[in-house]
Design an enzyme around this catalytic site. Structure first.
Site, PDB file in Angstrom:
ATOM      1  N   GLY A   1     -28.180  11.324  15.711  1.00  0.00           N
ATOM      2  CA  GLY A   1     -29.458  10.633  15.585  1.00  0.00           C
ATOM      3  C   GLY A   1     -30.533  11.414  16.326  1.00  0.00           C
ATOM      4  O   GLY A   1     -30.557  12.645  16.286  1.00  0.00           O
TER       5      GLY A   1
ATOM      6  N   ALA B   1     -29.167  15.157  16.882  1.00  0.00           N
ATOM      7  CA  ALA B   1     -29.765  16.180  16.022  1.00  0.00           C
ATOM      8  C   ALA B   1     -30.456  17.246  16.869  1.00  0.00           C
ATOM      9  O   ALA B   1     -30.360  18.451  16.573  1.00  0.00           O
ATOM     10  CB  ALA B   1     -30.762  15.537  15.052  1.00  0.00           C
TER      11      ALA B   1
ATOM     12  N   ALA C   1     -24.728  30.932  29.648  1.00  0.00           N
ATOM     13  CA  ALA C   1     -23.389  30.344  29.699  1.00  0.00           C
ATOM     14  C   ALA C   1     -22.308  31.414  29.747  1.00  0.00           C
ATOM     15  O   ALA C   1     -21.207  31.178  30.224  1.00  0.00           O
ATOM     16  CB  ALA C   1     -23.170  29.440  28.493  1.00  0.00           C
TER      17      ALA C   1
ATOM     18  N   GLU D   1     -25.640  14.057  32.578  1.00  0.00           N
ATOM     19  CA  GLU D   1     -26.987  14.283  33.133  1.00  0.00           C
ATOM     20  C   GLU D   1     -28.063  13.496  32.392  1.00  0.00           C
ATOM     21  O   GLU D   1     -28.980  12.933  32.998  1.00  0.00           O
ATOM     22  CB  GLU D   1     -27.312  15.782  33.087  1.00  0.00           C
ATOM     23  CG  GLU D   1     -28.676  16.175  33.609  1.00  0.00           C
ATOM     24  CD  GLU D   1     -28.891  15.850  35.082  1.00  0.00           C
ATOM     25  OE1 GLU D   1     -28.287  16.513  35.922  1.00  0.00           O
ATOM     26  OE2 GLU D   1     -29.665  14.901  35.373  1.00  0.00           O
TER      27      GLU D   1
ATOM     28  N   LYS E   1     -29.297   2.818  34.668  1.00  0.00           N
ATOM     29  CA  LYS E   1     -29.473   4.119  35.315  1.00  0.00           C
ATOM     30  C   LYS E   1     -29.300   3.999  36.830  1.00  0.00           C
ATOM     31  O   LYS E   1     -28.679   4.844  37.475  1.00  0.00           O
ATOM     32  CB  LYS E   1     -30.861   4.667  34.974  1.00  0.00           C
ATOM     33  CG  LYS E   1     -31.036   4.920  33.474  1.00  0.00           C
ATOM     34  CD  LYS E   1     -32.493   5.142  33.089  1.00  0.00           C
ATOM     35  CE  LYS E   1     -32.652   5.308  31.580  1.00  0.00           C
ATOM     36  NZ  LYS E   1     -34.061   5.248  31.155  1.00  0.00           N
TER      37      LYS E   1
HETATM   38  N1  LIG Z   1     -33.433   8.655  22.425  1.00  0.00           N
HETATM   39  C1  LIG Z   1     -33.629   8.961  23.684  1.00  0.00           C
HETATM   40  O1  LIG Z   1     -34.742   9.374  24.065  1.00  0.00           O
HETATM   41  C2  LIG Z   1     -32.513   8.834  24.685  1.00  0.00           C
HETATM   42  C3  LIG Z   1     -32.760   9.193  26.024  1.00  0.00           C
HETATM   43  C4  LIG Z   1     -31.705   9.110  26.958  1.00  0.00           C
HETATM   44  C5  LIG Z   1     -30.466   8.655  26.547  1.00  0.00           C
HETATM   45  N2  LIG Z   1     -30.284   8.273  25.246  1.00  0.00           N
HETATM   46  C6  LIG Z   1     -28.946   7.792  24.852  1.00  0.00           C
HETATM   47  O2  LIG Z   1     -28.423   8.682  23.885  1.00  0.00           O
HETATM   48  C7  LIG Z   1     -27.602   7.961  22.973  1.00  0.00           C
HETATM   49  C8  LIG Z   1     -28.084   8.221  21.547  1.00  0.00           C
HETATM   50  O3  LIG Z   1     -29.418   7.808  21.422  1.00  0.00           O
HETATM   51  P1  LIG Z   1     -30.265   8.118  20.108  1.00  0.00           P
HETATM   52  O4  LIG Z   1     -31.659   7.698  20.413  1.00  0.00           O
HETATM   53  O5  LIG Z   1     -30.028   9.509  19.661  1.00  0.00           O
HETATM   54  O6  LIG Z   1     -29.611   7.091  19.064  1.00  0.00           O
HETATM   55  P2  LIG Z   1     -29.767   7.060  17.453  1.00  0.00           P
HETATM   56  O7  LIG Z   1     -30.975   7.839  17.040  1.00  0.00           O
HETATM   57  O8  LIG Z   1     -29.662   5.653  17.068  1.00  0.00           O
HETATM   58  O9  LIG Z   1     -28.492   7.874  16.932  1.00  0.00           O
HETATM   59  C9  LIG Z   1     -27.194   7.329  16.947  1.00  0.00           C
HETATM   60  C10 LIG Z   1     -26.323   8.175  16.033  1.00  0.00           C
HETATM   61  O10 LIG Z   1     -24.979   7.766  16.179  1.00  0.00           O
HETATM   62  C11 LIG Z   1     -24.435   7.466  14.871  1.00  0.00           C
HETATM   63  N3  LIG Z   1     -23.505   6.344  15.075  1.00  0.00           N
HETATM   64  C12 LIG Z   1     -23.692   5.245  15.823  1.00  0.00           C
HETATM   65  N4  LIG Z   1     -22.598   4.478  15.805  1.00  0.00           N
HETATM   66  C13 LIG Z   1     -21.699   5.095  15.002  1.00  0.00           C
HETATM   67  C14 LIG Z   1     -20.377   4.803  14.582  1.00  0.00           C
HETATM   68  N5  LIG Z   1     -19.740   3.676  14.991  1.00  0.00           N
HETATM   69  N6  LIG Z   1     -19.754   5.680  13.762  1.00  0.00           N
HETATM   70  C15 LIG Z   1     -20.375   6.813  13.339  1.00  0.00           C
HETATM   71  N7  LIG Z   1     -21.622   7.142  13.719  1.00  0.00           N
HETATM   72  C16 LIG Z   1     -22.278   6.293  14.544  1.00  0.00           C
HETATM   73  C17 LIG Z   1     -25.627   7.112  14.021  1.00  0.00           C
HETATM   74  O11 LIG Z   1     -25.304   7.400  12.658  1.00  0.00           O
HETATM   75  P3  LIG Z   1     -26.372   7.186  11.461  1.00  0.00           P
HETATM   76  O12 LIG Z   1     -27.456   8.227  11.724  1.00  0.00           O
HETATM   77  O13 LIG Z   1     -25.640   7.450  10.228  1.00  0.00           O
HETATM   78  O14 LIG Z   1     -26.900   5.804  11.623  1.00  0.00           O
HETATM   79  C18 LIG Z   1     -26.681   8.063  14.562  1.00  0.00           C
HETATM   80  O15 LIG Z   1     -26.563   9.333  13.971  1.00  0.00           O
HETATM   81  C19 LIG Z   1     -27.672   6.495  23.408  1.00  0.00           C
HETATM   82  O16 LIG Z   1     -26.575   6.209  24.238  1.00  0.00           O
HETATM   83  C20 LIG Z   1     -28.943   6.431  24.220  1.00  0.00           C
HETATM   84  O17 LIG Z   1     -28.941   5.434  25.218  1.00  0.00           O
HETATM   85  C21 LIG Z   1     -31.275   8.373  24.325  1.00  0.00           C
END
Ligand SMILES: NC(=O)c1ccc[n+]([C@@H]2O[C@H](COP(=O)([O-])OP(=O)(O)OC[C@H]3O[C@@H](n4cnc5c(N)ncnc54)[C@H](OP(=O)(O)O)[C@@H]3O)[C@@H](O)[C@H]2O)c1
Ligand SMILES: NC(=O)c1ccc[n+]([C@@H]2O[C@H](COP(=O)([O-])OP(=O)(O)OC[C@H]3O[C@@H](n4cnc5c(N)ncnc54)[C@H](OP(=O)(O)O)[C@@H]3O)[C@@H](O)[C@H]2O)c1
Lengths: 419, 419
Positions: A9, A13, A30, A121, A197
């Protein structure tokens, strides 16, 4: 090393793309190539801007013995816990950005990991290497306190409320429109995201095994303009602060809005930015500032963990690079530097002087941005001016000519402007 | 692991003492005891507050096979180079805080060290773990720029000149009296100290092998009140900035005073404090802030390197501790938290109400620090007040009583004050 990305996501990505975009420098740092080979998603048909193979079958990734590192970026708690557990059982290193997972399961995961690397991190304050600082940079210290602004949504809203007098509900709607706040904002504005956090930091600083339910968590929902007026009146800002503090042998862990003096460095962290101030008994206060969210910023921290895992066993190279830098960079000669300049000229205060001075600048293609002339004693004046961007060589030549000009009475003083 | 400290002056004495004072937490973090066993000095008769054995014979330390880590804190360039070289030849890990040594010899030292650990966190920005951040925390990024305030003497002087209108020579004399500036201040005010640090960062970010002679270095000696007036007029601050910047394939490395917008985070770093802002192509801006000098703060960074060396081969423990925390810390129950509080009460605007409210606070031993009363519509008023430090349990009980009191018309709002 081969990497499987569970969740492609926002962050996933970015991890895949940065590993390709910045492959030169990452490999040089690395000492080994880091290859994202496969990603797990829910929906194979979704449009995404990545070039790795995708699957919906997590076991295809976990059972692939050629994969060394699993990066968990799915979100949620129980599903990632189950998957990460399997990865560790298969001896794969794990990197996650999942603060919710760690808020509940960090000690079980530590036990499961044993000597297998498990890094996180990005779970705290996104792109800021705060785990790195706290776990590796401040090891000499008993930590006296940690105070963090670790939720960008709340900080954005509070900054707007303070600077623009907007009320809570108006700014929440605006933040939702801009994508800074979710449709259901409770997790952010209620303080729960920041609490996750905080619990992680509380473990690294104090070894405290607590869960969100155990600690004081309050959100920003009740803050009104009257409170902001009171705060401003007494030189306070209002921030959602995460606080970990040692008092004797007891540790306070709490998340809530605070009034905090504008003179404190942490109070100067505005908008969506995050900041964490740490007080150690020997080092005193250090502070860490940067973006707490966003795909690329968060991926930066995820990849730092991957590099760290690749370096395990040998440590970081002394000057940062295993081999050469990867790019062919050279020192820029001094005369080529381009910047803006401020100049102080002491001139004779009479007709024609300004024209003379102006011509010298024009000859060197230096254009003036701002100017103040101030009379001095003895028929002299200060000409204080700033230029648009120009070349160091030109400004130096102009200064030389000015110095030799009779209407300029003292050696001119130049200070560069950093824009 | 056994440690020899070459130079038991300001920093060396702090290293020896902190390793003893904070042995509990350092051992829990390093997973092994770190024992300072001997120190090198010039003068055995000098009074010093350390309990390790002292010698004037460097070979006594270098030839001692039981010593694993050499910490170089003598100062100078050629003498420490020679000594450190010998230590590396004997396979001993080296930690230094010596920026002058590294400004001239970092690449030779890297070659000499090979796989033997050679660390130098304290050489740049004292207690701030900036090497750690740049070398380990931001590895995913091409570094676009680094801008640092890395000389506390200059920053102290400039801050005073700006805030108090003092002129350069007056403030220099004052800084010398306070011990913030040396009798010969050239090394600091001329920008050379900052340049040494910049060259180290330039290597880690860009792999640039330059010496102080190769780069642009200017000091703060010519800054006058007229410049500060111009700067203030246009919302600029004046700082001695170290700049490393990538422009195409060329790298600018320069140290000089700048006019910089007050809105930038780095411009908010005042007094003797240091700050370093790093822009990475993926993470964006992160900033690091803290004390750039002082025995204990610098020793904090030296010891972080020693712990890092002790952890080589196995990496940092996931949650920061090898075994348990060393101290027996527990979570403080919420009701025991002590802080100051701000309260917003909506009250009926009539005689006797203030007395009623005051009595409720007095009953709980809560004393009021500041208060504002503001009339509202419908014969109501806002009572906005802050308390001195009191106990969470008491304030909660008072709030409950207030809520149940008829003259308080809305649920009271409480925000904690962080002092
Ligand atoms: N976004 C931020 O700025 C940020 C900052 C710090 C930490 N985080 C952490 O990073 C993590 C990801 O965040 P994100 O914003 O990247 O989330 P996101 O955009 O919602 O992406 C989640 C991804 O995981 C896939 N997914 C979720 N559950 C799944 C399952 N059961 N089986 C297969 N695929 C699954 C989704 O697939 P689909 O695409 O097909 O739906 C999507 O590609 C979270 O734990 C969040 O707390 C995010
Ligand atoms: N002080 C800071 O805040 C700070 C901050 C960052 C980095 N550093 C760096 O840390 C290093 C040490 O600084 P410092 O302030 O601790 O210096 P210092 O107080 O002058 O201490 C130097 C120590 O080294 C000993 N020494 C010097 N040359 C020697 C020789 N040839 N043989 C035997 N002993 C010798 C001195 O012995 P005597 O005591 O007998 O004279 C003294 O104990 C320097 O490289 C400095 O740049 C310092």
């Amino acid at each position: 090393m081969r990497i499987g990305i569970l969740g492609v996501g926002t962050v996933g990505a970015s991890v895949a793309n940065i590993l390709k975009d910045n492959k030169d420098i990452i490999t040089a740092r690395a000492g080994v190539e880091l290859e994202p080979v496969i990603g797990l998603v829910n929906n194979l048909n979704k449009e995404r801007n990545v070039s790795i193979k995708l699957t919906t079958d997590v076991d295809e990734i976990l059972n692939d013995e050629s994969i060394d590192i699993i990066v968990e970026l799915m979100g949620g708690i129980e599903k990632p816990y189950e998957v990460v557990k399997k990865a560790l059982e298969k001896g794969k290193a794990v990197v996650t950005a999942n603060k919710a997972l760690l808020a509940y399961h960090r000690y079980e995961l530590q036990d499961l990991a044993g000597d297998t690397p498990f890094e996180y991190e990005a779970a705290v304050a996104g792109g800021i290497p705060i785990i790195n600082a706290l776990r590796d940079g401040l090891t000499a210290n008993h930590i006296e306190s940690i105070r963090g602004i670790m939720n960008g949504t709340c900080n954005y809203m509070l900054t707007k409320m303070i600077n623009e007098g907007v009320d809570y509900h108006t700014i929440l709607a605006e933040a939702q429109e801009l994508g800074y706040a979710e449709a259901d904002p409770t997790f952010d504005v209620g303080g729960f995201d920041a609490a996750h956090k905080l619990l992680i930091l509380g473990s690294i600083a104090y070894g405290i095994d607590a869960k969100p339910e155990d600690i004081l968590i309050e959100g920003i929902e009740n803050i009104a303009p009257a409170d902001i007026d009171f705060a401003s009146e007494f030189n306070y800002s209002i921030k959602l602060l995460t606080i970990a503090k040692k008092v004797g042998t007891k540790i306070e862990l709490r998340v809530h809005p605070v009034l905090i003096s504008n003179d404190e460095m942490i109070a100067k962290v505005d908008g969506v930015m995050n900041g964490v101030s740490v007080i150690g008994d020997k080092v005193g206060e250090t502070m860490y500032y940067g973006p707490g969210a966003g795909g690329d910023a968060t991926a930066s921290a995820v990849i730092a963990n991957i590099v760290d895992i690749a370096r395990r066993g040998k440590g970081s190279p002394m000057l940062g690079f295993e081999s050469s830098h990867g790019e062919n960079l050279t020192l820029m000669p001094k005369e080529e530097i381009q910047t803006k300049y401020y100049l102080r000229l002491k001139i004779e205060d009479k007709a024609g002087v300004l024209a003379k001075v102006s011509n010298i600048f024009a000859d060197k293609n230096i254009s003036i941005e701002k100017m103040i002339q101030k009379p001095l004693k003895n028929n002299c004046a200060h000409l204080l001016l700033s230029t648009h961007t120009c070349i160091e060589k030109d400004i130096n030549e102009a200064l030389k000519t000015l110095e030799d000009t009779s209407v300029v009475t003292d050696k001119p003083v130049m200070i560069r402007i950093e824009d």
